[in-house]
Design a protein around this motif. Structure first.
Motif, PDB file in Angstrom:
ATOM      1  N   TRP A  41       1.331  -1.072  -0.342  1.00  0.00           N
ATOM      2  CA  TRP A  41       0.087   0.321  -0.004  1.00  0.00           C
ATOM      3  C   TRP A  41       0.527   1.189  -0.474  1.00  0.00           C
ATOM      4  O   TRP A  41       0.560   2.827  -0.375  1.00  0.00           O
ATOM      5  N   LYS A  42       2.112   1.068   0.350  1.00  0.00           N
ATOM      6  CA  LYS A  42       2.837   2.917   0.807  1.00  0.00           C
ATOM      7  C   LYS A  42       3.302   1.956  -0.880  1.00  0.00           C
ATOM      8  O   LYS A  42       3.828   3.877  -1.322  1.00  0.00           O
ATOM      9  N   ALA A  43       3.335   1.705  -1.896  1.00  0.00           N
ATOM     10  CA  ALA A  43       3.432   1.527  -3.111  1.00  0.00           C
ATOM     11  C   ALA A  43       2.700   2.222  -3.393  1.00  0.00           C
ATOM     12  O   ALA A  43       2.714   3.371  -4.469  1.00  0.00           O
ATOM     13  N   VAL A  44       1.229   1.640  -3.623  1.00  0.00           N
ATOM     14  CA  VAL A  44       0.430   2.259  -4.055  1.00  0.00           C
ATOM     15  C   VAL A  44       0.235   3.823  -3.827  1.00  0.00           C
ATOM     16  O   VAL A  44      -0.310   4.601  -5.008  1.00  0.00           O
ATOM     17  N   TYR A  45       0.385   4.134  -2.662  1.00  0.00           N
ATOM     18  CA  TYR A  45      -0.065   5.379  -2.295  1.00  0.00           C
ATOM     19  C   TYR A  45       0.878   6.285  -3.203  1.00  0.00           C
ATOM     20  O   TYR A  45       0.811   7.414  -3.700  1.00  0.00           O
ATOM     21  N   GLY A  46       2.295   5.712  -3.567  1.00  0.00           N
ATOM     22  CA  GLY A  46       3.421   6.874  -4.050  1.00  0.00           C
ATOM     23  C   GLY A  46       3.392   8.368  -3.551  1.00  0.00           C
ATOM     24  O   GLY A  46       3.634   9.233  -4.588  1.00  0.00           O
ATOM     25  N   GLY A  47       3.904   8.999  -2.195  1.00  0.00           N
ATOM     26  CA  GLY A  47       3.326   9.933  -1.950  1.00  0.00           C
ATOM     27  C   GLY A  47       2.106  10.558  -1.542  1.00  0.00           C
ATOM     28  O   GLY A  47       1.774  11.712  -1.415  1.00  0.00           O
ATOM     29  N   GLN A  48       0.830  10.154  -2.230  1.00  0.00           N
ATOM     30  CA  GLN A  48       0.164  10.448  -1.735  1.00  0.00           C
ATOM     31  C   GLN A  48      -1.175  10.804  -0.730  1.00  0.00           C
ATOM     32  O   GLN A  48      -0.409   9.501   0.210  1.00  0.00           O
ATOM     33  N   GLU A  49      -1.178  12.093  -0.711  1.00  0.00           N
ATOM     34  CA  GLU A  49      -2.220  11.941   0.908  1.00  0.00           C
ATOM     35  C   GLU A  49      -3.251  11.326   1.138  1.00  0.00           C
ATOM     36  O   GLU A  49      -2.855  10.513   2.339  1.00  0.00           O
ATOM     37  N   THR A  50      -3.887  11.037   0.518  1.00  0.00           N
ATOM     38  CA  THR A  50      -5.083   9.843   0.805  1.00  0.00           C
ATOM     39  C   THR A  50      -5.766   8.825  -0.396  1.00  0.00           C
ATOM     40  O   THR A  50      -5.332   9.983  -1.738  1.00  0.00           O
ATOM     41  N   LEU A  51      -6.057   7.599  -1.117  1.00  0.00           N
ATOM     42  CA  LEU A  51      -6.620   7.303  -1.286  1.00  0.00           C
ATOM     43  C   LEU A  51      -7.844   6.988  -0.814  1.00  0.00           C
ATOM     44  O   LEU A  51      -7.872   6.206  -0.499  1.00  0.00           O
ATOM     45  N   ALA A  52      -8.783   6.777  -2.070  1.00  0.00           N
ATOM     46  CA  ALA A  52     -10.898   6.510  -1.479  1.00  0.00           C
ATOM     47  C   ALA A  52     -10.658   6.368   0.266  1.00  0.00           C
ATOM     48  O   ALA A  52     -11.605   5.827   0.847  1.00  0.00           O
ATOM     49  N   GLY A  53     -10.444   7.920   0.549  1.00  0.00           N
ATOM     50  CA  GLY A  53     -10.439   8.328   1.646  1.00  0.00           C
ATOM     51  C   GLY A  53      -9.760   8.053   2.677  1.00  0.00           C
ATOM     52  O   GLY A  53     -10.396   8.428   3.867  1.00  0.00           O
ATOM     53  N   PHE A  54      -8.902   7.132   2.380  1.00  0.00           N
ATOM     54  CA  PHE A  54      -7.786   6.454   3.520  1.00  0.00           C
ATOM     55  C   PHE A  54      -6.756   7.437   3.515  1.00  0.00           C
ATOM     56  O   PHE A  54      -6.513   7.861   2.299  1.00  0.00           O
ATOM     57  N   THR A  55      -6.168   7.334   4.911  1.00  0.00           N
ATOM     58  CA  THR A  55      -5.043   8.656   4.658  1.00  0.00           C
ATOM     59  C   THR A  55      -4.184   7.048   4.522  1.00  0.00           C
ATOM     60  O   THR A  55      -4.320   6.064   5.157  1.00  0.00           O
ATOM     61  N   VAL A  56      -2.585   8.182   4.432  1.00  0.00           N
ATOM     62  CA  VAL A  56      -1.110   6.757   4.725  1.00  0.00           C
ATOM     63  C   VAL A  56      -2.169   6.007   6.259  1.00  0.00           C
ATOM     64  O   VAL A  56      -1.284   5.058   6.269  1.00  0.00           O
ATOM     65  N   ALA A  57      -1.434   7.235   7.491  1.00  0.00           N
ATOM     66  CA  ALA A  57      -1.809   6.690   8.703  1.00  0.00           C
ATOM     67  C   ALA A  57      -2.777   6.126   8.577  1.00  0.00           C
ATOM     68  O   ALA A  57      -2.699   4.683   9.551  1.00  0.00           O
ATOM     69  N   GLN A  58      -4.031   5.762   8.469  1.00  0.00           N
ATOM     70  CA  GLN A  58      -5.463   5.088   8.123  1.00  0.00           C
ATOM     71  C   GLN A  58      -5.654   4.036   7.691  1.00  0.00           C
ATOM     72  O   GLN A  58      -5.693   2.741   8.015  1.00  0.00           O
ATOM     73  N   MET A  59      -4.667   3.651   6.878  1.00  0.00           N
ATOM     74  CA  MET A  59      -3.957   2.934   5.707  1.00  0.00           C
ATOM     75  C   MET A  59      -3.313   1.932   6.314  1.00  0.00           C
ATOM     76  O   MET A  59      -3.816   0.464   6.823  1.00  0.00           O
ATOM     77  N   THR A  60      -2.317   1.928   6.955  1.00  0.00           N
ATOM     78  CA  THR A  60      -1.176   1.366   7.192  1.00  0.00           C
ATOM     79  C   THR A  60      -1.973   0.711   8.995  1.00  0.00           C
ATOM     80  O   THR A  60      -2.284  -0.163   9.600  1.00  0.00           O
ATOM     81  N   THR A  61      -3.004   1.518   9.426  1.00  0.00           N
ATOM     82  CA  THR A  61      -3.568   0.848  10.755  1.00  0.00           C
ATOM     83  C   THR A  61      -4.745   0.085  10.585  1.00  0.00           C
ATOM     84  O   THR A  61      -4.858  -0.524  11.036  1.00  0.00           O
ATOM     85  N   TYR A  62      -5.419   0.612   8.963  1.00  0.00           N
ATOM     86  CA  TYR A  62      -6.720  -0.780   8.900  1.00  0.00           C
ATOM     87  C   TYR A  62      -5.815  -1.846   9.087  1.00  0.00           C
ATOM     88  O   TYR A  62      -6.368  -2.980   9.101  1.00  0.00           O
TER      89      TYR A  62
END
Length: 264
Positions: A41-62
């Motif tokens: 998911w870190k690679a999918v985000y590629g430096g973006q802050e949010t995707l589909a309403g999930f921030t990087v921190a939220q996705m990591t916790t998710y």
């Protein structure tokens, strides 16, 4: 009678405790899965802050909480029922003065309690040490999530019971068990959050019980779904729990009448 069912919880907990190698290896496997999905998911985000309403921190916790939740609600009740039908031991179970399906649920809960205390909690500690997981600070969020997690266990176990009861109608349900497991992992949001699915598929998921197992509780835990909307999530889980009782009761009534033993 209830004390007898509680005893099944205790016995399954002690049985799980006897197989410590599976317990230790399971923590390692789940930690590897969390790590693999974290870097993916870190690679999918590629430096973006949010995707589909999930921030990087939220996705990591998710990712972390979804896999650890799976450790709690996962069980093999479907395979256990299929094996008991195949070897004929289910006939003995049906002569005993208790509900066969209730016993299975209690055994699954005993396994879940073991996984919660000795698998999920230490696994989450390891995940927090290895990855940037941000746990909620509000005790209310934890309390609500634990209730949701219990309903996740109930709904997943009900799907397992439905699959297992098919063994009364067909000789081999191994393929059905595997298909069900893939569907639950995929459509419950463990592998991919439902918010990332195509619009039409995401709409279909609104009418299926899978999202109530992982995605909705994890969304509340990570803060993507506000705590003020948690009541709606709990209500949806309760609805699916009640709805799934109907096919279980109907299948069980007919299954007992057509039981035939293949082995013994």
């Amino acid at each position: 009678m209830m004390s007898a069912y509680v005893e099944f919880v205790r016995l399954r907990f002690l049985t799980m405790l006897a197989y410590r190698v599976n317990y230790y290896s399971g923590i390692i496997i789940y930690a590897i899965n969390i790590g693999a999905y974290y870097f993916l998911w870190k690679a999918v985000y590629g430096g973006q802050e949010t995707l589909a309403g999930f921030t990087v921190a939220q996705m990591t916790t998710y990712v972390a909480v979804s896999w650890m939740a799976r450790a709690f609600y996962f069980n093999n009740l479907d395979r256990e029922i299929a094996n008991e039908v195949r070897d004929g031991s289910v006939a003995v179970q049906l002569t005993r003065p208790y509900s066969y399906l209730m016993v299975k649920m209690m055994q699954g809960f005993g396994e879940g309690v073991f996984r919660l205390l000795l698998f999920m909690v230490p696994g989450m500690v390891i995940a927090c040490l290895l990855f940037p997981v941000k746990l909620p600070a509000d005790p209310a969020t934890w309390g609500v999530y634990l209730v949701m997690l219990f309903f996740s266990f109930l709904i997943n176990s009900q799907l397992n019971l439905l699959t297992g009861l098919c063994a009364f109608y067909v000789e081999n349900i191994e393929g059905m068990i595997r298909m069900k497991r893939v569907l639950v992992d995929l459509f419950s949001g463990v592998i991919v959050p439902i918010a990332f699915l195509p619009g039409w598929l995401s709409a279909v998921m609104q009418w299926l019980p899978f999202q109530a197992i992982t995605y909705l509780p994890s969304a509340v835990f990570t803060g993507r779904t506000p705590l003020s909307q948690a009541g709606g999530v709990l209500g949806l889980q309760l609805v699916w729990f009640i709805v799934l009782l109907l096919p279980i009761v109907l299948m069980w009534r007919t299954a007992r009448k057509r039981l035939f033993v293949q082995g013994g």
